[in-house]
Design an enzyme around this catalytic site. Sequence first.
Site, PDB file in Angstrom:
ATOM      1  N   ARG A  71       0.812  -1.221   0.000  1.00 30.44           N
ATOM      2  CA  ARG A  71       0.000   0.000   0.000  1.00 30.44           C
ATOM      3  C   ARG A  71       0.846   1.272   0.000  1.00 30.44           C
ATOM      4  NH1 ARG A  71      -3.366  -3.756   2.946  1.00 30.44           N
ATOM      5  NH2 ARG A  71      -2.204  -3.244   4.852  1.00 30.44           N
ATOM      6  N   GLU A 102       4.311 -10.010  15.591  1.00 30.16           N
ATOM      7  CA  GLU A 102       3.674 -10.493  16.811  1.00 30.16           C
ATOM      8  C   GLU A 102       4.098 -11.952  17.058  1.00 30.16           C
ATOM      9  OE1 GLU A 102      -0.823 -10.407  18.777  1.00 30.16           O
ATOM     10  OE2 GLU A 102      -0.562 -10.307  16.611  1.00 30.16           O
TER      11      GLU A 102
END
Lengths: 182, 190
Positions: free
Chosen positions: A69, A106
């Site tokens: 993006r 994560e």
Amino acid sequence: MSAYRDKDPLIHGIQSKIRVVPNFPKPGIMFQDITTLLLDPKAFKDTVDLFVERYKGKNISVVAGIEARGFIFGPPIALEIGAKFVPLRKPKKLPGKVISEEYVLEYGKDCLEMHVGAVEPGERALVVDDLIATGGTLCAAMQLLERVGAEVVECACVIELPDLKGRERLNGKPLYVLVESR
Amino acid sequence: MLVREQLTMSDYRDKDPLIHGIQSKIRVVPNFPKPGIMFQDITTLLLDPKAFKDTIDLFVERYKGKNISVVAGIEARGFIFGPPIALEIGAKFVPLRKPKKLPGKVISEEYVLEYGKDCLEMHVGAVEPGERALVVDDLIATGGTLCAAMQLLERVGAEVVECACVIELPDLKGRERLNGKPLYVLVESH
């Protein structure tokens, strides 16, 4: 260093076009979808113009955009300020010789790559992405640029998720965002 | 219309300095992603602000004022060329993505690869029936991805006006896979 002001109509217009998609890509995540912003030519143009206004005439020769993006917002900014565009990509996408920077997710790790020779020492660079969350990817992007001797002038994102404290991971580098989402 | 335009719909002319400049900035990387492939690397074009701008300007010149309201770009290198074109001609930009990247409701189009299949997705509601659309990517090879992209747009009732790529590999005959849709490219690479 945020352009978010309750009464600013341009920012308000941009924010209103961002769609929040619950539970994507997994339960509990409120995903900030910028594709709806891109469907509004005026709002998309306003977004780019706000960045261009900030960076034009500041001797910035590199706009680095983070896949994928960052590829949408980076090039229009680069074109308007007369800078080169440098794509920063996931592993094995760039065909030439690359340098890699690993970063922590994560769960697990990921890696960002940049072409060798794309950026020269001493160049002044921006890093562009649609959103900053934990700051891990932006941090890796900055590392790539600094490793080749460039100066990261600022990181620029459309959206910041301030609760995730990504700003603190940028080693004191300035961050400019248009919209904060809590 | 020039006979040459009718035949090839490509702007590659040996003496055209803008095109020559753009072509000279494209780097060919041998044996990527696998042995035998000569990869057309546009990242070196992006390092030259003038050449990158010339590339965009050639497309904008062709499409401005033609009532095109949608520029669809194919992930990921179509995301580099599509948005600047969309912004200049006043159209919306619609990203066409690999599976599971778009967060909302999507429609999917499967297409065939050399070995196996892949899939392209578009958000439901991004494009309305009757809209005039361009499909943009950096390169057309076999035409499989572009074909899938056109299908997505046509399935929601849009009209694909043209496919636009920086580079064509004519030996792979991708042009023939476009169901008669026009293709416009800046550079041919044999």
